[in-house]
Structures are given as structure tokens and as C-alpha cells.
Write an enzyme that holds these catalytic residues in place. Structure first.
Site, PDB file in Angstrom:
ATOM      1  N   ARG A  92      -0.532  -3.804   2.078  1.00  0.00           N
ATOM      2  CA  ARG A  92      -2.139  -3.674   2.264  1.00  0.00           C
ATOM      3  C   ARG A  92      -2.791  -4.396   0.909  1.00  0.00           C
ATOM      4  O   ARG A  92      -3.132  -5.488   1.021  1.00  0.00           O
ATOM      5  CB  ARG A  92      -2.561  -2.408   2.699  1.00  0.00           C
ATOM      6  CG  ARG A  92      -1.768  -1.682   3.886  1.00  0.00           C
ATOM      7  CD  ARG A  92      -2.661  -2.369   5.089  1.00  0.00           C
ATOM      8  NE  ARG A  92      -1.933  -1.785   6.360  1.00  0.00           N
ATOM      9  CZ  ARG A  92      -2.666  -1.001   7.061  1.00  0.00           C
ATOM     10  NH1 ARG A  92      -3.474   0.012   6.717  1.00  0.00           N
ATOM     11  NH2 ARG A  92      -1.870  -0.173   8.103  1.00  0.00           N
ATOM     12  N   HIS A 148       1.426   2.390   2.571  1.00  0.00           N
ATOM     13  CA  HIS A 148       0.216   2.883   1.628  1.00  0.00           C
ATOM     14  C   HIS A 148       1.124   3.626   0.411  1.00  0.00           C
ATOM     15  O   HIS A 148       1.969   4.103   0.554  1.00  0.00           O
ATOM     16  CB  HIS A 148      -0.684   3.667   2.116  1.00  0.00           C
ATOM     17  CG  HIS A 148      -1.813   2.912   2.791  1.00  0.00           C
ATOM     18  ND1 HIS A 148      -2.609   3.380   4.013  1.00  0.00           N
ATOM     19  CD2 HIS A 148      -2.621   1.795   2.434  1.00  0.00           C
ATOM     20  CE1 HIS A 148      -3.299   2.753   4.445  1.00  0.00           C
ATOM     21  NE2 HIS A 148      -3.369   1.768   3.379  1.00  0.00           N
ATOM     22  N   ASP A 198     -10.069   5.293  12.737  1.00  0.00           N
ATOM     23  CA  ASP A 198      -9.336   5.797  11.510  1.00  0.00           C
ATOM     24  C   ASP A 198     -10.209   6.076  10.426  1.00  0.00           C
ATOM     25  O   ASP A 198      -9.779   6.060   9.239  1.00  0.00           O
ATOM     26  CB  ASP A 198      -8.421   4.318  11.152  1.00  0.00           C
ATOM     27  CG  ASP A 198      -7.190   4.024  11.766  1.00  0.00           C
ATOM     28  OD1 ASP A 198      -6.648   5.136  12.397  1.00  0.00           O
ATOM     29  OD2 ASP A 198      -6.680   2.750  11.636  1.00  0.00           O
ATOM     30  N   CYS A 243      -4.116  11.088   3.203  1.00  0.00           N
ATOM     31  CA  CYS A 243      -4.742  10.152   3.751  1.00  0.00           C
ATOM     32  C   CYS A 243      -6.550  10.765   4.197  1.00  0.00           C
ATOM     33  O   CYS A 243      -7.254   9.811   4.134  1.00  0.00           O
ATOM     34  CB  CYS A 243      -4.285   9.646   4.977  1.00  0.00           C
ATOM     35  SG  CYS A 243      -2.798   8.735   4.794  1.00  0.00           S
ATOM     36  N   ARG A 274     -10.499  -2.197  10.941  1.00  0.00           N
ATOM     37  CA  ARG A 274     -11.019  -1.224   9.776  1.00  0.00           C
ATOM     38  C   ARG A 274     -12.031  -1.873   9.003  1.00  0.00           C
ATOM     39  O   ARG A 274     -12.609  -1.154   8.047  1.00  0.00           O
ATOM     40  CB  ARG A 274     -10.054  -0.737   8.969  1.00  0.00           C
ATOM     41  CG  ARG A 274      -8.939   0.308   9.800  1.00  0.00           C
ATOM     42  CD  ARG A 274      -7.848   1.059   8.972  1.00  0.00           C
ATOM     43  NE  ARG A 274      -8.876   2.118   8.330  1.00  0.00           N
ATOM     44  CZ  ARG A 274      -8.237   3.091   7.592  1.00  0.00           C
ATOM     45  NH1 ARG A 274      -6.968   2.958   7.133  1.00  0.00           N
ATOM     46  NH2 ARG A 274      -8.900   4.146   7.200  1.00  0.00           N
TER      47      ARG A 274
HETATM   48  N1  ARG Z   1      -4.134   4.027  10.833  1.00  0.00           N
HETATM   49  C1  ARG Z   1      -4.561   3.999   9.490  1.00  0.00           C
HETATM   50  C2  ARG Z   1      -4.139   2.694   8.875  1.00  0.00           C
HETATM   51  O1  ARG Z   1      -3.031   2.130   9.306  1.00  0.00           O
HETATM   52  C3  ARG Z   1      -3.593   5.102   8.712  1.00  0.00           C
HETATM   53  C4  ARG Z   1      -4.336   5.162   7.352  1.00  0.00           C
HETATM   54  C5  ARG Z   1      -3.414   6.203   6.304  1.00  0.00           C
HETATM   55  N2  ARG Z   1      -4.133   6.465   5.195  1.00  0.00           N
HETATM   56  C6  ARG Z   1      -3.424   6.496   3.880  1.00  0.00           C
HETATM   57  N3  ARG Z   1      -4.048   6.581   2.688  1.00  0.00           N
HETATM   58  N4  ARG Z   1      -1.916   6.284   3.983  1.00  0.00           N
HETATM   59  O2  ARG Z   1      -4.698   2.056   8.099  1.00  0.00           O
END
Ligand code: ARG
Length: 280
Positions: free
Chosen positions: A150, A179, A80, A273, A105
Site C-alpha cells: 500500500r 499493512h 471500509d 485498524c 477507498r
Molecule cells: N478492507 C480494508 C483494506 O483493504 C481493510 C483495512 C485494514 N486496516 C488496517 N489498518 N490494517 O484497505
């Protein structure tokens, strides 16, 4: 504006482009091997070389717009990492580091902070969980900050302390738009586009009060991460499938530029992203 010398490729009578500096990460190790958002299906195949080719179109688009595009080395085992927006948040040369929600991550946080330090930014180590520009968006002098999936609301308070700026907390309510940058597109210093159903009543009231002229995106466009776009104030790089958003941008005097990042959509990310703005 007078009829003298408007350059149609850079601006029109109401909008003007400011060249941007951005950080990107080539998706050399991109795949979907775990599931941390509803878009991700690790049981389904991904095509890393297609992801790279699509990403290169985005990279080229930014270079052609005159952006200063910087690159961070991708790290094997961090699929990612291509979503550079999550690597931190930078204003006034100060980089507030990311502290990722999911263990998969977490190693990205220090990797991005090392890059910021090595490239002359003043790094602030985060005390709270946050996913950088994925959840923090600068609009003029105000920082819009997302929470719910998040970044924590404590990180919003930390952000306000780090930058001494007003932070507007917005709660996200739909797991598909986990996000803030999947639900809001920053168009310039005074305007945004957003998806109403991604927010609760309190957040919606806040957004309507702050941005009465905002573009309201359709569910269809949001569902291809159409809002996950990057604007220089005139040129707006968007998902090519977000056709109504494209029309609305044109009507408002912006110049939408469509790119296809279908492969990176499998990880739940789009144009924005893949883009971290470096504000010196
Ligand atoms: N697979 C990543 C996650 O879930 C995707 C992140 C996407 N990034 C963003 N800025 N929306 O964290």
C-alpha cells in the site's frame, strides 16, 4: 517499585498505562463489496448489525480504559471507513493525510482530512500514496513505516520531512499482512511484537537490531490478526482468538484484553485498524 499503592487495574510493577485519545468510525455502512486484500470475499454475506455490535464492544472497552474516544461520521458507500487507522497519521497535532492505493477507498482521504481540520489539527496534504497508521507506527521517537502493498517508499520520505523524525522503512512480503499494523503491534515506547515471516531479510535484521526483546508472534495468532492490537503501555486490546499472544503478553507484565471482531475480519481488519491515535 515499592509496595506502596500499586493499583492493579492500572499498572503493575513494570508497566504503566497512559490514557489515549483515539478516533473511531461506527461501521453503519460496513460490508464487503469489493476485494482489495486476500481476506475479502464479496461473494460471501456480511452482517452489518453484528459488525456494529462487535465494534461497540471495542468502543466500550476504550471508554472503560479511560480513553478519550472521538467519532467521525460514517459515509454511505464507503464500507471500509470503519478502519480509521488508515485515515491518516498524527503526531504533535500535525495530521499527515492519507492518499489511498485503491479507487474504492480514495474518497476517505479528504473525509478524514476534513475531520482533522474541523477538530483543530494542522493538516498536511499528502503528495504520495499512503494509508496512514495502517502502515506508520510510532514507537518512542522512531516511526516504523511499511511498504510493499500500500504505502509507497516516497511517502516514507515525505513522512520524515513532515515530522523531522527518523523513519525506518520495512518491506512487507506476505499479501495477507498487507499493512504494517497487521504484522507489528506496538506495546509501548520501547517494545513491539511482530510476525517474522511478514518481512524480508533486511527488515528482519532491522527489527532484531532495534527490538531485541520483542515478542515473536505465532503464525496462528497473526492469522486471526492478533497483532492488530492497541496498547496504552499496560492494557493491550487484542483479538480474543490470539491465545499465545495473550499468554506472552501476560508473561511480560502486560494486561491483554480480548475482543471479538470476527465480522470486521471479513474486510481484513481488526482492533488496530478500527483505531487511529490522536497525538496532540
Ligand atoms: N478492507 C480494508 C483494506 O483493504 C481493510 C483495512 C485494514 N486496516 C488496517 N489498518 N490494517 O484497505
Amino acid at each position: 517499585m515499592s509496595a506502596i499503592s500499586p493499583s492493579p487495574t492500572v499498572e503493575n510493577s513494570t508497566r504503566s498505562a497512559t490514557s489515549r485519545s483515539v478516533l473511531m468510525c461506527r461501521p453503519d455502512f460496513f460490508t464487503v463489496s469489493y476485494r482489495i486484500n486476500p481476506w475479502m470475499h464479496p461473494e460471501e454475506p456480511t452482517d452489518t448489525s453484528l459488525a456494529v455490535r462487535q465494534w461497540e464492544v471495542l468502543y466500550r472497552t476504550y471508554v472503560d480504559l479511560g480513553f478519550d474516544v472521538r467519532l467521525i461520521d460514517p459515509i454511505e458507500g464507503l464500507p471500509d471507513m470503519v478502519y480509521a487507522a488508515n485515515g491518516g497519521f498524527i503526531i504533535d497535532n500535525i495530521a499527515y493525510g492519507a492518499s489511498f492505493t485503491y479507487p474504492e477507498r480514495q474518497p476517505e482521504g479528504p473525509a478524514y482530512m476534513d475531520w482533522f481540520r474541523d477538530n483543530g489539527f494542522e493538516v498536511r496534504h499528502p503528495a504520495n500514496i499512503n494509508e496512514g497508521e495502517g502502515d506508520f507506527l510510532l514507537v518512542g521517537g522512531v516511526i516504523l513505516a511499511g511498504t510493499g502493498f500500500r504505502s509507497t517508499s516516497n511517502s516514507h520520505r515525505e513522512l520524515a520531512q513532515v515530522y523531522g523524525r527518523e523513519v525506518v522503512s520495512l518491506e512487507l512480503v506476505n499479501p495477507d499482512f498487507y499493512h504494517l499494523d497487521t504484522a507489528i503491534a506496538v506495546l509501548d515506547d520501547t517494545n513491539i511484537a511482530y510476525l517474522e515471516s511478514a518481512f524480508n531479510g533486511k527488515g528482519l535484521a532491522r527489527l532484531r537490531g532495534l527490538f531485541p526483546d520483542a515478542i515473536i508472534a505465532t503464525e496462528e495468532d497473526a492469522a486471526v490478526l492478533g497483532l492488530n492490537s492497541f496498547s496504552d503501555g499496560y492494557n493491550v486490546v487484542i483479538a480474543s482468538r490470539a491465545t499465545d499472544f495473550e499468554r506472552q503478553l501476560r508473561e511480560r507484565g502486560y494486561n491483554p484484553i480480548g475482543v471479538d471482531l470476527s465480522e470486521l475480519l471479513l474486510g481484513g481488519g481488526g482492533v488496530k485498524c478500527c483505531t487511529l491515535e490522536l497525538r496532540r
